[in-house]
Design an enzyme around this catalytic site. Structure first.
Site, mmCIF file in Angstrom:
data_model
loop_
_atom_site.group_PDB
_atom_site.id
_atom_site.type_symbol
_atom_site.label_atom_id
_atom_site.label_comp_id
_atom_site.label_asym_id
_atom_site.label_seq_id
_atom_site.Cartn_x
_atom_site.Cartn_y
_atom_site.Cartn_z
ATOM 1 N N HIS A 164 53.849 41.624 16.370
ATOM 2 C CA HIS A 164 52.415 41.616 16.041
ATOM 3 C C HIS A 164 52.102 40.646 14.898
ATOM 4 O O HIS A 164 51.189 40.885 14.104
ATOM 5 C CB HIS A 164 51.932 43.023 15.656
ATOM 6 N N ASN A 237 47.864 50.473 21.116
ATOM 7 C CA ASN A 237 47.953 49.268 21.932
ATOM 8 C C ASN A 237 46.810 49.247 22.940
ATOM 9 O O ASN A 237 46.012 50.182 23.011
ATOM 10 C CB ASN A 237 49.291 49.223 22.680
ATOM 11 N N TYR A 446 57.184 52.339 10.311
ATOM 12 C CA TYR A 446 56.072 51.476 9.915
ATOM 13 C C TYR A 446 55.911 51.418 8.401
ATOM 14 O O TYR A 446 55.674 50.351 7.832
ATOM 15 C CB TYR A 446 54.777 51.951 10.581
#
Length: 630
Positions: A164, A237, A446
């Protein structure tokens, strides 16, 4: 800025203070962007998030507000503010007045139009380096400007995202349209009619900086809700499913999608990983369908992907899935159109979003949820937390929740888009997680990724900063700039009135019945990896089915498809994938075999034998869950 203009820029703030009975919650102050930064606790006043507050004040009243920072530190102001009976409004008024006086003095000495070094030293020449004579060597130790400019350039980039990397972002608002959300959640963000500031970052999963936008890829749809109870990140997504269930496979997927040791992207590695991971067949089928290349970010849906939970005021939990449906319609590109656009305008997706918002065509998405009770989850024929599958919309219909509208593009891409940090672990009271294995892995991964990219104080960056007070005992770390907790205690529990946890925010226990020893459990045995892929295949119109076959065959047989041009995929890997797709649907298998020029029967034998051998190796050291789903 002249001395008079400095005082003029501060006068509206002073007038607003004088017109209000108290500082906190003053309507006149709010119009200038002042949040309530002071709260009372006994006889002490605590400044919270002062640095972020001053940033917003600066935007509201101009450069003169820098003097307020000086005033807050001025001993005379502190002495006046500490007198008994002095109201908060009076205290801030004195601070602003003192700031205006200091700014007037400063403005007489410094002209902000003169270029300076980072330390504030005025520059007389920004065109010529200092040298020893006209043809002599450069005097690097003397030429501070030369050193500073190059040092800054060499450090302009933070650690890029592994995936990303390229994207576009926008600020906007989320407005609740459902007046009945309280039965599902006590989260304040879902109160009827409420509007909440949001930020979204759209991206390509395999997109590197400089990558073309119109390639065949999954797209990221990451949302940050700035709620009064903290930031809620929904990191999704444009696909409602994913390639596999267990997060241990995530690094391998990323390696297969990104550049190989030669520095090249390869269809060989992608199809090799997908073929040896049969549970990915649903996502791969989606990827090679029409939605694999949207026309732009505005013309695609978003999904939370995982199952999450909502908890109401009675501590009752339901499982939910989030859907974001584009109000601009769904529009896609063919492979040929995507390849053509890649050469003509590789940044089209980013440009399209920016231009639409700046021209007043604000993109919108409707938020819907699917709701499943804990009892329904127990009775479902398949695992409701399996991210390779979807929930039936017939059994769990979509419920409209609200609308997302994006109306402001960041002025600085680097500051707000590149440095934006999203983490599924960021939730607020009334919302929770689920036993989804992949989600559990992302809760850790994350935050760890962004701590690596931005440091542990990355939350202080404007785009990541909550719009509510923060009370923690975290201290120090590189680039700490929020006061670092001041002189308050830096541990808990303490005897000095520091912040404490409140049991009312404790979540109910997640209903998981855990038995057995701690070991690696094989979680693929007996699971049907093909029934949902079959349902998707049957939903495709005949012309889309033809495009799916053509796209897959071209990428395997020729090694070419929008985004990657590589060597053809070896026949063995083609046969393994053909075996998987034939198990999805007989017609799909026959058509793909014909397009690849392979014999279906012999390919099925090769694929079956290869995967049986692989499963034998993969499960040799695991405990098998022998309860099939269906």
């Amino acid at each position: 800025m002249s001395a008079s203009s400095v005082r003029l820029s501060l006068s509206p703030c002073i007038s607003a203070l004088r017109s209000s009975s108290s500082y906190a919650g003053s309507a006149p102050l709010r119009q200038f962007g002042f949040p309530a930064i002071f709260s009372t606790s006994g006889k002490r006043y605590h400044a919270t998030r002062a640095e972020g507050t001053m940033d917003r004040v600066k935007n509201a009243v101009g450069q003169g507000i820098e003097s307020v920072k000086l005033a807050v530190q001025d001993p005379d102001v502190h002495e006046a503010a500490s007198r008994p009976g002095t109201s908060l409004g009076t205290k801030m008024e004195k601070g602003l007045e003192k700031g205006a006086e200091l700014a007037e003095t400063t403005a007489k000495k410094i002209n902000p139009d003169i270029m300076t070094t980072l330390d504030g030293r005025p520059l007389g020449d920004n065109y010529n380096s200092i040298s020893a004579g006209k043809q002599g060597p450069l005097l690097l130790t003397e030429d501070i400007n030369l050193y500073e400019k190059n040092a800054a350039l060499n450090r302009e980039r933070v650690v890029p995202r592994v995936v990303h990397a390229k994207g576009v972002g926008a600020f906007g608002k989320f407005t609740v349209t459902n007046s009945d959300m309280a039965k599902y959640t006590e989260a304040k963000v879902f109160e009827s009619g409420k509007s909440t500031e949001i930020f979204c970052r759209w991206s390509g999963v395999t997109a590197e900086h400089g990558n073309s936008d119109s390639v065949r890829d999954i797209r990221g749809f990451a949302l940050k809700f700035y709620t009064e109870d903290g930031n809620w990140d929904l990191v999704g997504n444009n696909s409602p499913i994913f390639f596999f269930r267990d997060p241990v496979k995530f690094p391998d997927l990323v390696h297969s999608l990104m550049r190989d040791p030669r520095g090249l992207k390869s269809w060989v590695h992608r199809w090799d990983f997908w073929g040896l991971t049969p549970e990915s067949v649903h996502q791969v089928l989606w990827l090679f369908g029409d939605r694999g290349i949207p026309k732009s970010y505005r013309y695609m849906n978003g999904y939370g992907v995982h199952a999450f939970s909502m908890i109401n005021k009675d501590k009752e939990r339901v499982w939910v899935k989030y859907h974001f449906h584009s109000q601009q319609e769904i529009k896609n590109l063919t492979s040929e159109e995507g390849i053509d656009l890649s050469g003509k305008d590789p940044d089209f997706f980013n440009k399209d979003m920016i231009n639409a918002i700046r021209s007043g065509e604000y993109p919108k998405w409707k938020m819907h949820i699917q709701v499943m009770t804990e009892q329904q989850a127990e009775q479902l024929s398949h695992d409701p937390f399996d991210v390779t599958k979807v929930w039936s919309r017939h059994d769990f219909p979509l419920i409209e929740v609200g609308e997302l509208e994006f109306n402001r593009v960041p002025e600085s891409y680097f500051q707000d888009v590149e440095q934006a940090a999203f983490a599924p672990a960021n939730i607020v009271p009334g919302l929770g997680f689920s036993p989804d294995r992949l989600l559990q892995g992302r809760l850790f991964a994350y935050r760890d990724a962004h701590n690596h990219r931005l440091g542990i104080n990355g939350f202080q960056l404007p785009v990541n900063q909550p719009r509510c007070p923060i009370h923690t005992y975290h201290r120090d770390g590189a680039f700490r700039m929020d006061g670092n907790g001041g002189m308050g205690p830096h541990y808990e529990p303490n005897s000095f009135g520091g912040p404490q946890p409140d049991p009312k925010y404790a979540d109910p226990a997640i209903p998981i019945n855990v038995t057995g020893p701690g070991m690696r459990y094989e979680n693929h045995y007996g699971k049907d990896d093909f029934m949902h892929a079959k349902a998707m295949w049957e939903m495709f119109e005949p012309d889309e089915q033809e495009r799916v076959i053509a796209n897959m065959a071209r990428s395997m047989k020729e090694g070419t498809e929008a985004g990657v041009n590589s060597e053809p995929v070896p026949e063995l890997i083609q046969q393994i994938n053909l075996y998987n797709f034939a198990r999805v649907d007989e017609d799909l298998g026959n058509k793909l075999a014909a397009a690849l020029g392979l014999d279906l029967k012999s390919s099925m034998d090769v694929g079956r034998k290869t995967l049986e051998q692989l499963y034998s190796r993969q499960t040799a050291g695991t405990h098998k869950d022998l309860s099939p789903e269906s």
